[in-house]
Design a protein around this motif. Structure first.
Motif, PDB file in Angstrom:
ATOM      1  N   GLU A  58       0.849  -1.178   0.000  1.00 23.75           N
ATOM      2  CA  GLU A  58       0.000   0.000   0.000  1.00 23.75           C
ATOM      3  C   GLU A  58       0.882   1.224   0.000  1.00 23.75           C
ATOM      4  O   GLU A  58       1.844   1.316   0.778  1.00 23.75           O
ATOM      5  CB  GLU A  58      -0.765   0.078   1.313  1.00 23.75           C
ATOM      6  CG  GLU A  58      -2.077  -0.579   1.379  1.00 23.75           C
ATOM      7  CD  GLU A  58      -2.626  -0.291   2.767  1.00 23.75           C
ATOM      8  OE1 GLU A  58      -3.530   0.530   2.875  1.00 23.75           O
ATOM      9  OE2 GLU A  58      -2.103  -0.870   3.729  1.00 23.75           O
ATOM     10  N   TYR A  59       0.533   2.200  -0.814  1.00 19.67           N
ATOM     11  CA  TYR A  59       1.257   3.464  -0.781  1.00 19.67           C
ATOM     12  C   TYR A  59       0.245   4.597  -0.724  1.00 19.67           C
ATOM     13  O   TYR A  59      -0.789   4.546  -1.395  1.00 19.67           O
ATOM     14  CB  TYR A  59       2.149   3.605  -2.019  1.00 19.67           C
ATOM     15  CG  TYR A  59       2.557   5.029  -2.284  1.00 19.67           C
ATOM     16  CD1 TYR A  59       3.429   5.671  -1.415  1.00 19.67           C
ATOM     17  CD2 TYR A  59       2.048   5.742  -3.356  1.00 19.67           C
ATOM     18  CE1 TYR A  59       3.784   6.996  -1.629  1.00 19.67           C
ATOM     19  CE2 TYR A  59       2.399   7.053  -3.582  1.00 19.67           C
ATOM     20  CZ  TYR A  59       3.261   7.674  -2.714  1.00 19.67           C
ATOM     21  OH  TYR A  59       3.606   8.982  -2.919  1.00 19.67           O
ATOM     22  N   ASP A  60       0.531   5.601   0.055  1.00 22.61           N
ATOM     23  CA  ASP A  60      -0.272   6.815  -0.025  1.00 22.61           C
ATOM     24  C   ASP A  60       0.607   8.010   0.272  1.00 22.61           C
ATOM     25  O   ASP A  60       1.477   7.970   1.148  1.00 22.61           O
ATOM     26  CB  ASP A  60      -1.450   6.774   0.946  1.00 22.61           C
ATOM     27  CG  ASP A  60      -2.529   7.774   0.527  1.00 22.61           C
ATOM     28  OD1 ASP A  60      -2.463   8.288  -0.596  1.00 22.61           O
ATOM     29  OD2 ASP A  60      -3.429   8.045   1.334  1.00 22.61           O
ATOM     30  N   GLY A  61       0.391   9.054  -0.501  1.00 20.84           N
ATOM     31  CA  GLY A  61       1.181  10.270  -0.345  1.00 20.84           C
ATOM     32  C   GLY A  61       0.963  11.127  -1.566  1.00 20.84           C
ATOM     33  O   GLY A  61      -0.161  11.522  -1.855  1.00 20.84           O
ATOM     34  N   ARG A  62       2.027  11.366  -2.315  1.00 19.81           N
ATOM     35  CA  ARG A  62       1.904  12.212  -3.499  1.00 19.81           C
ATOM     36  C   ARG A  62       0.912  11.614  -4.477  1.00 19.81           C
ATOM     37  O   ARG A  62       0.198  12.320  -5.171  1.00 19.81           O
ATOM     38  CB  ARG A  62       3.276  12.382  -4.155  1.00 19.81           C
ATOM     39  CG  ARG A  62       4.176  13.271  -3.345  1.00 19.81           C
ATOM     40  CD  ARG A  62       5.581  13.232  -3.842  1.00 19.81           C
ATOM     41  NE  ARG A  62       6.239  11.968  -3.558  1.00 19.81           N
ATOM     42  CZ  ARG A  62       7.482  11.677  -3.898  1.00 19.81           C
ATOM     43  NH1 ARG A  62       8.190  12.555  -4.556  1.00 19.81           N
ATOM     44  NH2 ARG A  62       8.007  10.524  -3.581  1.00 19.81           N
ATOM     45  N   SER A  63       0.906  10.292  -4.544  1.00 20.37           N
ATOM     46  CA  SER A  63      -0.186   9.604  -5.240  1.00 20.37           C
ATOM     47  C   SER A  63      -0.589   8.492  -4.290  1.00 20.37           C
ATOM     48  O   SER A  63      -0.260   8.528  -3.108  1.00 20.37           O
ATOM     49  CB  SER A  63       0.267   9.109  -6.613  1.00 20.37           C
ATOM     50  OG  SER A  63       0.297   7.717  -6.714  1.00 20.37           O
ATOM     51  N   GLY A  64      -1.309   7.528  -4.768  1.00 19.13           N
ATOM     52  CA  GLY A  64      -1.680   6.411  -3.912  1.00 19.13           C
ATOM     53  C   GLY A  64      -1.701   5.170  -4.758  1.00 19.13           C
ATOM     54  O   GLY A  64      -1.863   5.244  -5.976  1.00 19.13           O
ATOM     55  N   GLY A  65      -1.488   4.024  -4.139  1.00 19.73           N
ATOM     56  CA  GLY A  65      -1.489   2.811  -4.942  1.00 19.73           C
ATOM     57  C   GLY A  65      -1.618   1.570  -4.108  1.00 19.73           C
ATOM     58  O   GLY A  65      -1.392   1.583  -2.894  1.00 19.73           O
ATOM     59  N   TYR A  66      -2.000   0.500  -4.793  1.00 23.41           N
ATOM     60  CA  TYR A  66      -2.109  -0.808  -4.146  1.00 23.41           C
ATOM     61  C   TYR A  66      -1.569  -1.864  -5.095  1.00 23.41           C
ATOM     62  O   TYR A  66      -1.845  -1.830  -6.289  1.00 23.41           O
ATOM     63  CB  TYR A  66      -3.566  -1.111  -3.785  1.00 23.41           C
ATOM     64  CG  TYR A  66      -3.761  -2.542  -3.351  1.00 23.41           C
ATOM     65  CD1 TYR A  66      -3.232  -2.983  -2.138  1.00 23.41           C
ATOM     66  CD2 TYR A  66      -4.435  -3.458  -4.163  1.00 23.41           C
ATOM     67  CE1 TYR A  66      -3.377  -4.298  -1.742  1.00 23.41           C
ATOM     68  CE2 TYR A  66      -4.594  -4.771  -3.762  1.00 23.41           C
ATOM     69  CZ  TYR A  66      -4.067  -5.186  -2.556  1.00 23.41           C
ATOM     70  OH  TYR A  66      -4.201  -6.494  -2.155  1.00 23.41           O
ATOM     71  N   LEU A  67      -0.784  -2.770  -4.524  1.00 20.63           N
ATOM     72  CA  LEU A  67      -0.236  -3.867  -5.318  1.00 20.63           C
ATOM     73  C   LEU A  67      -0.541  -5.177  -4.593  1.00 20.63           C
ATOM     74  O   LEU A  67      -0.092  -5.403  -3.471  1.00 20.63           O
ATOM     75  CB  LEU A  67       1.272  -3.680  -5.481  1.00 20.63           C
ATOM     76  CG  LEU A  67       1.992  -4.658  -6.413  1.00 20.63           C
ATOM     77  CD1 LEU A  67       1.467  -4.550  -7.836  1.00 20.63           C
ATOM     78  CD2 LEU A  67       3.493  -4.427  -6.382  1.00 20.63           C
ATOM     79  N   ASN A  94       7.213   0.417  -6.218  1.00 20.76           N
ATOM     80  CA  ASN A  94       6.936   1.311  -5.094  1.00 20.76           C
ATOM     81  C   ASN A  94       8.256   1.661  -4.443  1.00 20.76           C
ATOM     82  O   ASN A  94       9.210   0.884  -4.526  1.00 20.76           O
ATOM     83  CB  ASN A  94       6.020   0.652  -4.047  1.00 20.76           C
ATOM     84  CG  ASN A  94       4.553   0.712  -4.437  1.00 20.76           C
ATOM     85  OD1 ASN A  94       3.926  -0.300  -4.688  1.00 20.76           O
ATOM     86  ND2 ASN A  94       4.017   1.912  -4.505  1.00 20.76           N
ATOM     87  N   GLU A 124       3.995  11.043   3.434  1.00 15.69           N
ATOM     88  CA  GLU A 124       3.622   9.839   2.693  1.00 15.69           C
ATOM     89  C   GLU A 124       4.135   8.613   3.408  1.00 15.69           C
ATOM     90  O   GLU A 124       5.034   8.689   4.237  1.00 15.69           O
ATOM     91  CB  GLU A 124       4.114   9.873   1.253  1.00 15.69           C
ATOM     92  CG  GLU A 124       5.567  10.211   1.066  1.00 15.69           C
ATOM     93  CD  GLU A 124       5.934  10.348  -0.412  1.00 15.69           C
ATOM     94  OE1 GLU A 124       5.074  10.085  -1.270  1.00 15.69           O
ATOM     95  OE2 GLU A 124       7.088  10.701  -0.690  1.00 15.69           O
ATOM     96  N   PHE A 125       3.528   7.494   3.069  1.00 17.54           N
ATOM     97  CA  PHE A 125       3.955   6.258   3.709  1.00 17.54           C
ATOM     98  C   PHE A 125       3.850   5.096   2.735  1.00 17.54           C
ATOM     99  O   PHE A 125       3.149   5.166   1.720  1.00 17.54           O
ATOM    100  CB  PHE A 125       3.141   5.964   4.973  1.00 17.54           C
ATOM    101  CG  PHE A 125       1.711   5.625   4.694  1.00 17.54           C
ATOM    102  CD1 PHE A 125       0.727   6.588   4.815  1.00 17.54           C
ATOM    103  CD2 PHE A 125       1.341   4.333   4.329  1.00 17.54           C
ATOM    104  CE1 PHE A 125      -0.605   6.286   4.563  1.00 17.54           C
ATOM    105  CE2 PHE A 125       0.014   4.023   4.063  1.00 17.54           C
ATOM    106  CZ  PHE A 125      -0.955   5.002   4.184  1.00 17.54           C
ATOM    107  N   ARG A 127       3.503   0.754   2.993  1.00 17.43           N
ATOM    108  CA  ARG A 127       3.363  -0.424   3.837  1.00 17.43           C
ATOM    109  C   ARG A 127       3.619  -1.661   2.985  1.00 17.43           C
ATOM    110  O   ARG A 127       2.978  -1.838   1.951  1.00 17.43           O
ATOM    111  CB  ARG A 127       1.934  -0.533   4.396  1.00 17.43           C
ATOM    112  CG  ARG A 127       1.604   0.439   5.495  1.00 17.43           C
ATOM    113  CD  ARG A 127       0.521  -0.172   6.394  1.00 17.43           C
ATOM    114  NE  ARG A 127      -0.022   0.827   7.308  1.00 17.43           N
ATOM    115  CZ  ARG A 127      -1.103   1.558   7.060  1.00 17.43           C
ATOM    116  NH1 ARG A 127      -1.765   1.390   5.929  1.00 17.43           N
ATOM    117  NH2 ARG A 127      -1.531   2.435   7.930  1.00 17.43           N
TER     118      ARG A 127
END
Lengths: 275, 275
Positions: A58-67, A94, A124-125, A127
């Motif tokens: 999981e990424y969230d910050g400048r953009s966001g994403g899920y893998l 990521n 941003e973070f 996980r």
DNA sequence: GTGTTTATTTCGGGG
DNA sequence: CCCCGAAGTAAACAC
């Protein structure tokens, strides 16, 4: 060359000048507690930690994403860099740039250990849920030398400054380098044989429309007071579209063939050339 | 879970659904022949090969560079990607983008094995002299899922297209999206409440001077036929210098606060939000 | 293929 | 710190 290490680990020695040193420690199929310990201790002590694992991200910050889960190579550096690489592609799928704080929370019971990186500015973070860790490796890398690069735009500037008449045109004189103006920084401010001022914008590679825009922006300032000011876009090559745009604006393209990477064949130098 | 592997190697098993599969094979302090074999076989068979080593690097192509010996993590991917990572920094110090051919020449006698990557268009190569290989790892990674991203510029476009009056101004109507012109692609071509045409350039991040240039370039085309055409640079924020440049040109800045990553706190969503 | 633009750009330099 | 511009930018997308 064997060095005593914690049981269950595999240690390899380096042939360092000052004697045997454990440089790489590898932990096969580690449990969550081991992952947490190796990552935590390793990063704190300046080592690079690599993890081969099946993970979910999981990424969230400048953009966001899920893998969704899959096998990836995760690299953690002591400066707070985190990279997640898939089996193909140059860029990590990521990442977290240097400066992040990286920690591992050992999952409870059957939970996957969580590799968590966070930074601010921007907030941003990332996980990384380490569902199945195949291997963790701690690499106590020593690498102090500086990378030596040549063929950069800075070198091109030096060449032009040293040989303006060869590079640009006969009789031209450089007046200023990196001149700051209200509209940004000019690469060069020069004067031609007739004394007409010349604004020079230099590009190391094929010049683009944006580079044309940039030159045009710089020109505004000077054209107000002196409509005869000239503008030169200097590059090894450019597209026809850019050439036309320049012509329409009364600007000039100067080809610097010396820096054309396509005509200058990769030189296949050997290491001895550097010594 | 042990699986028979070549002697001298360390194999770890994955808990794959279809039974035990060797996913990671690790070769401690390998000799040159082993390095050559593992890299060659691994890449050919679709595995990711990581090398922890003391190495010396030469690059020549678009630029040129030399890196004296030091400890680095080298990652080779089956698509021809090669990455050399130092102990710090987000970017590899040297690399080859996907599409390169990677091979290893086992060094003769005491010579270091050479990891060599080459590609064309542009012509360039990378030589990694593996002076002291601490460990090589073969990772048969399976990773088929697609990365899901949100918060991209495309989403910003969708938002503007769906809510032009909220995003831009009352009474505005979008006429075209991604309009191609002689000078490049406009993000939006619109019409305000009075029927005046509006050229809209959208940036997901803080707008720069270059973005201002781009809008200005698009404007030229329309101002010829209609001097009243308006131009909007739409972004979450921008610098004072850009605002002034816009004002001087009679162009407008429209702040889209909804997409400001600084005000929109990282949302700390959990994985359940994605399921 | 070339041309143009975006990017979670990263990186470095200067004020 | 921000602002600005370069990068071996890489990657996507149109032509």
């Amino acid at each position: 060359m064997a060095v005593p290490v914690a049981p269950g680990t595999v240690a390899f020695c380096a042939r360092h000048g000052y004697g045997a040193v454990v440089t790489v420690e590898r932990f096969p199929s580690p449990d969550a507690a081991t992952v947490a310990r190796v990552v935590g201790d390793g990063l704190r002590e300046g080592a690079v930690v690599s993890i081969e694992a099946n993970c979910e991200i999981e990424y969230d910050g400048r953009s966001g994403g899920y893998l969704a889960p899959g096998d990836r190579l995760v690299v953690c550096k002591p400066d707070g860099t985190l990279l997640v690489h898939r089996p193909s592609g140059h860029k990590p799928v990521n990442w977290m740039p240097g400066g992040a704080t990286i920690k591992v929370e050992p999952g409870e019971d059957d939970d996957a250990p969580l590799l968590y990186a966070r930074r601010s500015n921007p907030n941003e973070f990332l996980r990384v849920y380490l569902g199945d860790v195949y291997s963790v490796s701690r690499f106590d890398a020593t690498d102090a030398v500086e990378y030596q690069e040549h063929g950069t735009e800075a070198e091109m500037h030096e060449y032009i400054e040293a040989n303006p008449e060869d590079a640009l045109e006969d009789g031209i004189r450089i007046l200023e380098h990196e001149r700051e103006t209200q509209y940004g920084y000019l690469d060069f401010f020069a004067q031609d044989a007739e004394g007409t001022p010349v604004v020079v914008e230099v590009k190391r590679r094929q010049a683009t429309l944006n580079n044309f825009d940039q030159l045009k922006r710089y020109m505004e300032l000077y054209r107000e007071s002196n409509p005869d000011v000239r503008g030169m876009l200097v590059a090894p090559s450019t597209s026809d579209r850019v050439k036309r745009a320049l012509r329409d604006e009364g600007l000039e393209f100067v080809r610097l063939a010396e820096f054309d990477v396509e005509t200058r064949e990769a030189s296949e130098t050997t290491l001895t050339d550097f010594s």
